[in-house]
Scaffold this active site. Structure first.
Site, short mmCIF file in Angstrom:
data_model
loop_
_atom_site.label_atom_id
_atom_site.label_comp_id
_atom_site.label_asym_id
_atom_site.label_seq_id
_atom_site.Cartn_x
_atom_site.Cartn_y
_atom_site.Cartn_z
N ASP A 1 -8.62 11.24 3.19
CA ASP A 1 -6.92 11.48 2.85
C ASP A 1 -6.67 12.21 1.61
O ASP A 1 -6.70 11.41 0.63
CB ASP A 1 -6.47 10.11 3.10
CG ASP A 1 -4.96 10.25 4.03
OD1 ASP A 1 -4.69 11.20 4.22
OD2 ASP A 1 -4.33 9.22 4.16
N GLU B 1 1.37 10.15 14.15
CA GLU B 1 1.63 8.57 13.88
C GLU B 1 3.06 8.15 14.27
O GLU B 1 3.88 8.91 14.11
CB GLU B 1 1.56 8.40 12.10
CG GLU B 1 1.95 6.99 11.90
CD GLU B 1 1.54 6.50 10.36
OE1 GLU B 1 0.83 7.38 9.81
OE2 GLU B 1 2.08 5.57 9.88
N LYS C 1 -7.93 15.06 5.57
CA LYS C 1 -6.40 14.82 6.32
C LYS C 1 -5.10 15.15 5.46
O LYS C 1 -5.29 14.66 4.31
CB LYS C 1 -6.41 13.39 6.71
CG LYS C 1 -5.15 13.12 7.73
CD LYS C 1 -5.13 11.64 8.28
CE LYS C 1 -4.75 10.53 7.51
NZ LYS C 1 -3.56 10.59 7.15
N ASP D 1 -4.94 6.95 2.14
CA ASP D 1 -4.11 6.60 1.04
C ASP D 1 -3.49 5.14 1.06
O ASP D 1 -2.88 4.83 0.28
CB ASP D 1 -3.22 7.70 0.77
CG ASP D 1 -1.97 7.76 1.80
OD1 ASP D 1 -2.18 7.30 2.91
OD2 ASP D 1 -1.13 8.85 1.64
N GLU E 1 -0.74 15.43 5.35
CA GLU E 1 0.53 14.84 6.18
C GLU E 1 1.30 16.51 6.26
O GLU E 1 1.62 16.92 4.95
CB GLU E 1 1.16 13.85 5.40
CG GLU E 1 0.46 12.72 5.81
CD GLU E 1 1.27 11.44 5.23
OE1 GLU E 1 2.51 11.60 4.60
OE2 GLU E 1 0.60 10.26 4.91
O1 KIV Z 1 -3.80 6.42 5.17
C1 KIV Z 1 -3.88 6.01 5.82
O2 KIV Z 1 -4.53 4.96 6.47
C2 KIV Z 1 -3.48 6.52 7.36
C3 KIV Z 1 -3.48 5.85 8.66
C4 KIV Z 1 -2.55 5.05 8.83
C5 KIV Z 1 -3.24 7.02 9.76
O3 KIV Z 1 -2.92 7.70 7.36
#
Ligand code: KIV
Length: 293
Positions: free
Chosen positions: A73, A172, A103, A34, A105
């Site tokens: 993401d 992270e 992915k 993101d 969070e």
């Molecule tokens: O969104 C992203 O690029 C990320 C990375 C910084 C790990 O989550």
């Protein structure tokens, strides 16, 4: 690779052309993050990333690098509000986005959701530690795990995610002491499964490492402290832009022009241009290749 103790490389990537190049370079995992909100769309925060755009970018990356593991993401509010909506959106990353894994969070409170996604057949990478989508809670992007309590709860998050079925973790911006506790906790909970942990600003011990592509090649003006550029493409892009401005100004644009078909130039000059109807093949019958134009 994790099973063999070999570190693997992950980079963010947002388009097919770069994906093809990075896969050819041997990068194993491409994360369509993101962060595209900031580095591609010029938006101020990652929470501004639209879901539909990220889905389209993810599919482009997979089309460019079919052999790479592509991670989509899930953007802000695509999985936090409602579990059904979250699972459907995660599924869209696999079907429309062509992603291999999604992915999110998370902390331990997302264990139920990660379990449901896993049971639905959606491989999940659990992003723990610093979580930029929650930046409004702390007044900005910040490191995590800098107190003993915070460090302990990140280790608990990692265990809960592995128990819930996460296939990978991403940690992270944490001190390396935190990573040093997370890695054995993950191995313990995995009970023989291999659950790789990707780090970003989390020390060197992780199984894989990721960084934002634009930070790596020196395109961003203010990269985070852990992102050391390996190239200065920022300067190279500016030089290329200036070279083009000069070429245009000097009417010396380079490349090869087009020629009229034999006899057509003479006909044009003679004013002999009555309709010589041509038929063209349907566009889908023509092989479209940029180099062929
Ligand atoms: O969104 C992203 O690029 C990320 C990375 C910084 C790990 O989550």
């Amino acid at each position: 690779m994790t099973a063999e103790g070999k570190p693997f490389a992950c980079l963010t990537c947002y388009d097919a052309t770069t994906a093809r190049r990075l896969a050819r370079a041997g990068v194993h995992v491409l994360l369509v993050g993101d962060t595209a909100a900031e580095v591609v769309l010029g938006l101020p925060r990652t929470i501004d990333m639209p879901l539909e755009v990220l889905l389209a970018l993810t599919a482009g990356v997979k089309r460019g690098a079919p052999e790479a593991v592509v991670m989509g993401d899930m953007p802000f509010m695509s999985y936090q509000a409602d579990e059904g909506e979250a699972i459907r959106n995660a599924g869209r990353f696999l079907t429309e986005g062509l992603a291999d894994i999604v992915k999110l969070e998370v902390d331990a409170s997302f264990a139920g959701l990660v379990g449901k996604m896993s049971r639905a057949g959606i491989p999940v990478c659990a992003h723990i530690g610093s979580r930029p989508q929650r930046a409004a809670m702390s007044g900005g992007y910040a490191a995590a795990g800098r107190t003993a309590e915070d460090a302990r709860s990140i280790v608990e998050d990692s265990s809960a995610m592995v128990r819930a079925g996460a296939k990978m973790l991403l940690i992270e911006a944490v001190p390396e002491e935190v990573t040093a506790l997370v890695l054995p906790a993950v191995a313990r909970e995995a009970e023989g499964r291999v659950v790789p942990v990707i780090g970003i600003g989390a020390g060197t011990a992780c199984h894989g490492q990721v960084i934002v592509w634009q930070d790596l090649v020196g395109l961003t003006e203010t990269p985070p402290r852990f992102a050391e550029p390996v190239a200065d493409l920022g300067r190279a892009v500016e030089e290329a832009g200036r070279a083009w401005v000069d070429r245009v100004a000097n009417r010396a644009i380079g490349g090869r022009g087009y020629a009229m078909r034999p006899g057509e130039s003479e006909r044009l000059r003679a004013g002999n241009t009555e309709d010589k109807s041509q038929t063209f093949p349907h566009p889908r019958m023509v092989e479209h290749k940029r180099g062929a134009r």
